[in-house]
Enzyme design. Structure first.
Site, PDB file in Angstrom:
ATOM      1  N   HIS A 157      17.841  34.178 -18.281  1.00  0.00           N
ATOM      2  CA  HIS A 157      18.739  35.332 -18.424  1.00  0.00           C
ATOM      3  C   HIS A 157      18.718  36.188 -17.161  1.00  0.00           C
ATOM      4  O   HIS A 157      17.688  36.317 -16.505  1.00  0.00           O
ATOM      5  CB  HIS A 157      18.313  36.184 -19.624  1.00  0.00           C
ATOM      6  CG  HIS A 157      18.303  35.427 -20.920  1.00  0.00           C
ATOM      7  ND1 HIS A 157      17.158  34.842 -21.421  1.00  0.00           N
ATOM      8  CD2 HIS A 157      19.299  35.134 -21.778  1.00  0.00           C
ATOM      9  CE1 HIS A 157      17.458  34.221 -22.567  1.00  0.00           C
ATOM     10  NE2 HIS A 157      18.746  34.369 -22.795  1.00  0.00           N
ATOM     11  N   HIS A 158      19.865  36.784 -16.862  1.00  0.00           N
ATOM     12  CA  HIS A 158      19.959  37.651 -15.686  1.00  0.00           C
ATOM     13  C   HIS A 158      18.948  38.796 -15.772  1.00  0.00           C
ATOM     14  O   HIS A 158      18.817  39.445 -16.811  1.00  0.00           O
ATOM     15  CB  HIS A 158      21.391  38.219 -15.618  1.00  0.00           C
ATOM     16  CG  HIS A 158      21.589  39.210 -14.532  1.00  0.00           C
ATOM     17  ND1 HIS A 158      22.331  40.356 -14.697  1.00  0.00           N
ATOM     18  CD2 HIS A 158      21.138  39.232 -13.253  1.00  0.00           C
ATOM     19  CE1 HIS A 158      22.328  41.039 -13.554  1.00  0.00           C
ATOM     20  NE2 HIS A 158      21.615  40.380 -12.672  1.00  0.00           N
TER      21      HIS A 158
END
Ligand SMILES: [Zn+2]
Length: 394
Positions: free
Chosen positions: A182-183
């Site tokens: 995930h970012h």
């Protein structure tokens, strides 16, 4: 004398009164808080001998203080978390309703404060030369914002610990490398205008995939322009395409930036077994990442701290982090995982399907090869146009 790698024991968290409440909590089953995740991960490193001196030094986790937490977080947010036991709904109303990922539970402040304390100690211990490097397994809460909980994260140990480091060494140049699937949005937001913290996040980006940010156009602002770098990858990206993006973008930027301190968020959720994400990495990529990070740090005479981050298949999380820890500490792993660990997993209802430290290679299905390759090409090309010139790269 061998300079040890520091590793933070989960004992203090497991001893929190009310920890068993987590298992009965409503919301998505979340191994961030699930004691099984601690047991399985710690079980594997302990049973393979990785927690023994002299190469690894086990350290206790301690609670971060309010002064430390407010180096980044809004004081009223921290206070509300602390007081939650008495005023549950106030937290919900003020900072967003509880979601399946961020349910409200009474010990959440205590739990998270331990993870922040450990990461601060890891960073300070390495900066002061007491440890060769450090790995804080149960940190990496990179989604938490200044006054908002998101994506399983309430307090951002990555940001708080780096703020502590910047107080200690005001001129330090930090590379924040985020390989969680995930970012790393919370950390990026905290340093978006800061040229002394280069954040590089390599992650999945697809329709509706949390947190939906992390496009190549997010490159920082003001003096920090060019110092936030995002490498979005399409679902089903495999080892080969992932590594191509890493080599083409991360390595040249790392060499050009010449950080003093490297902070690595090693989410294990980019692995193909992860139930919440769609990248298709095998242990081989984690092995390669780990060796590359270690060698780059060594060549540049840099400091290194790693934190765990995401990962929702406890058996995979344990294998990934054990590999990374062994590499950081310079210890050889036994050829297979210990039988007693496989039995422990079984008792906890988990299956160990591979006993060695490799996975079967994953191949992208033929019809998707060109789609994925083209998407990775676009990401690489776009970043070379947008970010490379700022760093004097052509
Ligand atoms: Zn993640």
């Amino acid at each position: 004398m061998v300079q040890p790698t520091a590793l933070y024991s989960p004992d203090a968290i497991l001893a929190i009164e009310g920890m068993d409440e987590i298992e009965r909590m409503e919301g998505a089953p979340n191994p961030f808080w699930n004691p099984t995740r601690f047991e399985v991960t710690w079980g594997l490193v302990a049973m393979t001998g990785l927690t023994s001196p002299p190469h690894v030094q086990v350290e206790p986790m301690r609670r971060a203080t309010r002064d430390e937490l407010t180096l980044f977080h809004d004081p009223s947010y921290v206070e509300t978390l602390e007081l939650f036991g008495n005023m549950g709904n106030a937290f919900s109303k003020r900072f967003g309703p509880p979601s399946p990922e961020c349910p409200v539970f009474t010990i959440m402040h205590e739990y998270e404060a331990y993870t922040v304390g450990a990461t601060i100690d890891a960073v300070v211990g390495v900066a002061e030369g007491r440890f060769k490097n450090a790995f804080s397994f149960f940190g990496g809460f990179h989604h938490a914002l200044e006054s908002k909980a998101a994506g399983f994260c309430y307090l951002n140990d990555c940001v708080v610990s780096l703020k502590v480091l910047k107080q200690l060494r005001p001129d330090v140049r930090i590379l924040y490398l985020d390989t969680d699937v995930h970012h790393g949005d919370g950390t990026q937001a905290a340093f978006y205008d800061d040229p002394n913290v280069l954040t590089i996040s390599i992650h999945e980006k697809s329709m509706g995939f949390f947190p939906m940010t992390g496009g190549i156009e997010e490159i920082g602002t003001g003096p920090g322009k060019g110092y936030s770098v995002n490498i979005p990858l399409p679902p089903l990206t495999d080892d080969v395409e992932y590594w191509r993006a890493f080599e083409e973008i991360v390595i040249p930027l790392w060499e050009a930036y010449q950080p003093d301190f490297v902070f690595w968020e090693v989410g294990a959720d980019a692995h193909m077994n992860d139930p919440l994400a769609d990248l298709m990495l095998t242990l081989d990529t984690y092995q390669r990442l780990s060796r590359t990070v270690r060698e780059m740090v060594h060549l540049g005479k840099q400091n290194l701290v790693a934190v765990g981050g995401g990962g929702y298949d406890p058996v995979t999380v344990a294998r990934v982090w054990s590999l990374v820890l062994a590499d950081m500490a310079g210890v050889c792993l036994p050829p297979t995982v210990p039988l007693e660990w496989a039995e422990m997993c079984e008792r906890l209802g988990l299956k160990v399907t591979r006993v060695g430290w490799t996975d079967r290679p994953h191949r992208i299905e033929v019809e998707n090869v060109s789609k994925i390759r083209n998407a990775v090409d676009r990401t690489i090309k776009g970043l070379k146009e947008l970010v490379f010139p700022i760093h004097g790269l052509t």
